[in-house]
Design a protein around this motif. Sequence first.
Motif, mmCIF file in Angstrom:
data_model
loop_
_atom_site.group_PDB
_atom_site.id
_atom_site.type_symbol
_atom_site.label_atom_id
_atom_site.label_comp_id
_atom_site.label_asym_id
_atom_site.label_seq_id
_atom_site.Cartn_x
_atom_site.Cartn_y
_atom_site.Cartn_z
ATOM 1 N N VAL A 82 0.821 -1.218 0.000
ATOM 2 C CA VAL A 82 0.000 0.000 0.000
ATOM 3 C C VAL A 82 0.851 1.263 0.000
ATOM 4 O O VAL A 82 0.323 2.361 -0.207
ATOM 5 N N GLN A 83 2.155 1.122 0.216
ATOM 6 C CA GLN A 83 3.055 2.273 0.148
ATOM 7 C C GLN A 83 3.579 2.510 -1.266
ATOM 8 O O GLN A 83 4.215 3.533 -1.534
ATOM 9 N N GLN A 84 3.310 1.566 -2.173
ATOM 10 C CA GLN A 84 3.763 1.719 -3.549
ATOM 11 C C GLN A 84 3.016 2.863 -4.228
ATOM 12 O O GLN A 84 1.831 3.086 -3.972
ATOM 13 N N GLU A 85 3.714 3.552 -5.088
ATOM 14 C CA GLU A 85 3.059 4.587 -5.873
ATOM 15 C C GLU A 85 2.170 3.927 -6.925
ATOM 16 O O GLU A 85 2.508 2.895 -7.486
ATOM 17 N N ASN A 86 1.008 4.535 -7.180
ATOM 18 C CA ASN A 86 0.076 4.050 -8.199
ATOM 19 C C ASN A 86 -0.415 2.641 -7.930
ATOM 20 O O ASN A 86 -0.768 1.909 -8.854
ATOM 21 N N VAL A 87 -0.435 2.228 -6.667
ATOM 22 C CA VAL A 87 -0.940 0.901 -6.349
ATOM 23 C C VAL A 87 -2.440 0.862 -6.629
ATOM 24 O O VAL A 87 -3.156 1.822 -6.339
ATOM 25 N N PRO A 88 -2.953 -0.217 -7.251
ATOM 26 C CA PRO A 88 -4.400 -0.304 -7.486
ATOM 27 C C PRO A 88 -5.188 -0.164 -6.188
ATOM 28 O O PRO A 88 -4.794 -0.691 -5.137
ATOM 29 N N ASP A 447 9.204 2.624 -12.489
ATOM 30 C CA ASP A 447 7.846 3.132 -12.337
ATOM 31 C C ASP A 447 7.818 4.643 -12.516
ATOM 32 O O ASP A 447 8.829 5.265 -12.861
ATOM 33 N N ALA A 448 6.659 5.232 -12.252
ATOM 34 C CA ALA A 448 6.483 6.667 -12.492
ATOM 35 C C ALA A 448 7.400 7.524 -11.638
ATOM 36 O O ALA A 448 7.708 8.664 -11.994
ATOM 37 N N ASN A 449 7.859 7.001 -10.498
ATOM 38 C CA ASN A 449 8.739 7.752 -9.607
ATOM 39 C C ASN A 449 10.215 7.449 -9.826
ATOM 40 O O ASN A 449 11.064 7.852 -9.031
ATOM 41 N N GLY A 450 10.503 6.694 -10.875
ATOM 42 C CA GLY A 450 11.892 6.373 -11.159
ATOM 43 C C GLY A 450 12.432 5.211 -10.358
ATOM 44 O O GLY A 450 13.626 4.913 -10.422
ATOM 45 N N GLU A 451 11.563 4.522 -9.605
ATOM 46 C CA GLU A 451 12.007 3.372 -8.832
ATOM 47 C C GLU A 451 12.135 2.161 -9.755
ATOM 48 O O GLU A 451 11.257 1.882 -10.558
ATOM 49 N N ASP A 471 -2.764 0.295 -16.283
ATOM 50 C CA ASP A 471 -3.114 1.611 -15.733
ATOM 51 C C ASP A 471 -1.984 2.198 -14.894
ATOM 52 O O ASP A 471 -2.167 2.592 -13.739
ATOM 53 N N ALA A 472 -0.799 2.261 -15.481
ATOM 54 C CA ALA A 472 0.359 2.809 -14.769
ATOM 55 C C ALA A 472 1.313 3.460 -15.772
ATOM 56 O O ALA A 472 1.268 3.187 -16.974
ATOM 57 N N ASN A 473 2.173 4.344 -15.250
ATOM 58 C CA ASN A 473 3.215 4.989 -16.057
ATOM 59 C C ASN A 473 4.549 4.297 -15.831
ATOM 60 O O ASN A 473 4.854 3.857 -14.718
ATOM 61 N N PHE A 474 5.357 4.213 -16.874
ATOM 62 C CA PHE A 474 6.648 3.546 -16.802
ATOM 63 C C PHE A 474 7.698 4.304 -17.607
ATOM 64 O O PHE A 474 7.378 5.141 -18.450
ATOM 65 N N SER A 475 8.939 3.953 -17.338
ATOM 66 C CA SER A 475 10.041 4.342 -18.222
ATOM 67 C C SER A 475 10.931 3.127 -18.412
ATOM 68 O O SER A 475 11.041 2.281 -17.518
ATOM 69 N N LEU A 476 11.527 3.033 -19.577
ATOM 70 C CA LEU A 476 12.398 1.903 -19.886
ATOM 71 C C LEU A 476 13.718 2.432 -20.418
ATOM 72 O O LEU A 476 13.744 3.246 -21.342
ATOM 73 N N GLU A 477 14.809 1.984 -19.803
ATOM 74 C CA GLU A 477 16.143 2.410 -20.213
ATOM 75 C C GLU A 477 16.906 1.238 -20.799
ATOM 76 O O GLU A 477 16.977 0.161 -20.210
ATOM 77 N N GLY A 478 17.447 1.443 -21.982
ATOM 78 C CA GLY A 478 18.312 0.445 -22.604
ATOM 79 C C GLY A 478 19.731 0.964 -22.642
ATOM 80 O O GLY A 478 19.968 2.132 -22.978
ATOM 81 N N SER A 479 20.703 0.123 -22.314
ATOM 82 C CA SER A 479 22.090 0.589 -22.292
ATOM 83 C C SER A 479 23.051 -0.556 -22.527
ATOM 84 O O SER A 479 22.730 -1.729 -22.293
ATOM 85 N N LYS A 480 24.237 -0.198 -22.998
ATOM 86 C CA LYS A 480 25.339 -1.147 -23.122
ATOM 87 C C LYS A 480 26.624 -0.352 -23.305
ATOM 88 O O LYS A 480 26.607 0.785 -23.799
ATOM 89 N N ILE A 486 19.437 5.067 -23.714
ATOM 90 C CA ILE A 486 18.264 5.862 -24.058
ATOM 91 C C ILE A 486 17.128 5.462 -23.134
ATOM 92 O O ILE A 486 16.998 4.302 -22.745
ATOM 93 N N THR A 487 16.304 6.436 -22.762
ATOM 94 C CA THR A 487 15.159 6.183 -21.898
ATOM 95 C C THR A 487 13.884 6.575 -22.632
ATOM 96 O O THR A 487 13.798 7.664 -23.202
ATOM 97 N N LYS A 488 12.929 5.661 -22.623
ATOM 98 C CA LYS A 488 11.629 5.923 -23.242
ATOM 99 C C LYS A 488 10.542 5.787 -22.195
ATOM 100 O O LYS A 488 10.561 4.871 -21.390
ATOM 101 N N GLU A 489 9.577 6.693 -22.239
ATOM 102 C CA GLU A 489 8.449 6.641 -21.319
ATOM 103 C C GLU A 489 7.218 6.090 -22.029
ATOM 104 O O GLU A 489 7.030 6.311 -23.230
ATOM 105 N N PHE A 490 6.392 5.349 -21.281
ATOM 106 C CA PHE A 490 5.156 4.822 -21.846
ATOM 107 C C PHE A 490 4.178 4.587 -20.702
ATOM 108 O O PHE A 490 4.541 4.662 -19.532
ATOM 109 N N ASN A 491 2.923 4.307 -21.041
ATOM 110 C CA ASN A 491 1.923 4.008 -20.010
ATOM 111 C C ASN A 491 1.016 2.895 -20.488
ATOM 112 O O ASN A 491 1.017 2.531 -21.669
#
Length: 636
Positions: A82-88, A447-451, A471-480, A486-491
Amino acid sequence: MKTIKLATIVFLLICSSSFGQSGKLKRADRLYNSFSFVKAIEKYEKLIDTNFNKSYATRKLGDSYMYLRKPKEAAEVYKYVVQQENVPAEYYYFYAQALRGIGNYDESKIWIDKYNQVVSEDSRVIEFLDKEDFINEMFNLKKQYSLAKTNFNTPFSDFGAVEYNDEVVFVSSKDEGVSTKRKYAWNAQPFLDLYQVNKEGSAEQSKKINGNVNSIYHEGPASFSSDGTKMYFTRNNFFEGKKGLDKEGINNLKLFSAELVNGTWTNIKGVHFNNDEYSVGHPSISNDGKKLYFTSDMPGGIGGADIYVVAINDDGTLGTPKNMGNVVNTEGNEMFPFIHNEGTLFFSSDGHVGFGLLDVFATIEDKNNDVVNILNLGEPVNSSKDDFSYYLSEEGFDGYISSNRDGGVGDDDIYKFTRIPPLMLKGQIFDDANNEPIVGAKVVLKDANGEEIAYFITEADGYYEHIVDRDANFSLEGSKEKYTSITKEFNSFNLDKEKELVVNLNVGLKPIEDVVLLADLEIIYFDLDKSNIRPDAALELDKVVNLMNKYPGMVIRLESHTDSRANDQYNIALSNRRAKSTYEYIISEGIDASRITKYEGFGETQLVNKCSNGVWCSKADHQLNRRTEFVIIKMK
């Protein structure tokens, strides 16, 4: 802003532990969806220990404990959920129910109020709080299934669908010779036969199964061995041209087996516990072929019709039937058992509290494989009418039920159900210069808070896949290494919950030019419980300084980590001290502080191996987690 993490060694270490993590999550979800909660708990706990999709796995862990009627363990998990951000929002309710289950009513009321604030006073909450059976309430709080009629229903009675190879075998009274329409009841009338049809086929395309299983009397339902060579099926008491009757002249049901020989079902044999005086039927074979579940009203039972299990011996003979006990069986009727490949038993009952006549239930087992609870599958699987012959696919996301509910095509109808499926994130990490896939790229989901939610390493094809929340916001980082990250945001908002969906997200990484020296840069390590710079670490930091002097436009970020051998809060503080030590060393060598955008400690949240809390590891393994990594923000 473009970034690249120079952590070749970390990539290699994570590779060995992260390949297959996505597969382990799928396995955990399959166990959960088939109600195998004890096994699912083991899988989710391992995923949490490796910090893989931790938020999602933690929620499922709490849910599994609740279904096992372990509110104390569930409350401990939900406290963090219940402390998670955007928890259902429903998790406020679940937490309240878990607290209620351990007698913490004051705290439970607080979380019920929070739930009501989010959902605008859900009228069901007051009713739920007045009931004792919070397990069924929890399951039915949100819609679990979607339902649709199949194409092979007829104006007659159709039921008992099971998958067999690429087809569906089911029971029907559609034979044109039928003169009496079957009215649903335990004492089914003749002229029901076994049919088979393509999964997407129509009623006109269905045909009777090959062989001498069907007779002039009633057949079905049936169950098949996992290798498809043996069938158990129900038939009226009729064998080798002879009709059997009990003392009152009733033609009961019996259980028979058949073997597949050259594509034809033959070698019909009755089981040894058949009897003219009572009925035996509705078979279901376990996936390992060692148990047969069935229904019978034989003497000594608990109710009208009970569910039994019998061992299948290595030579194919059957042992002594055993009643499933009073957790499953009631003074009413329990019938149509189905044993899933993960070990969960589903059945129909008019004795347990439900929505109407026959309802479908699932058993819940403890770690000793003892049935400790049952779960009503709720609407729309169950209705105010008869709902029975539940079948669940191996993956646990779809299957069939039968029902005589209003709105059908005939008497009994077969419905295809689909559980609301997980949302799959898929994509490929590729070289932006030549479109070739990149092996060994690190993918970090946040997640939406960068965690950080999860991380893993791409294989040869560059592909990754991962289950994400709806029903949540995300970001995805690919690296090598040698590439800009690069970081891409999606929901995942407003997506169709009735279909299995995939979110595709491909990520192209740009190669960095003139980075010959970058491959020589190593991670620096620290002694246990220390944050000072060791001599070997100083040598590596000197390389960083030299590289930054060579590239005056180079800007970096520092990330420090610890092993797991202290509490979480202490390790965060220790890693922050390590990050600061690294930062101070670099600027002491003449590098402008503005060229280090951030130095941060992550404690034990990003272990590079299995050495989490409670896991024995060597000193060398723990050493690999005490490190500082370098992230290049830009080069020029």
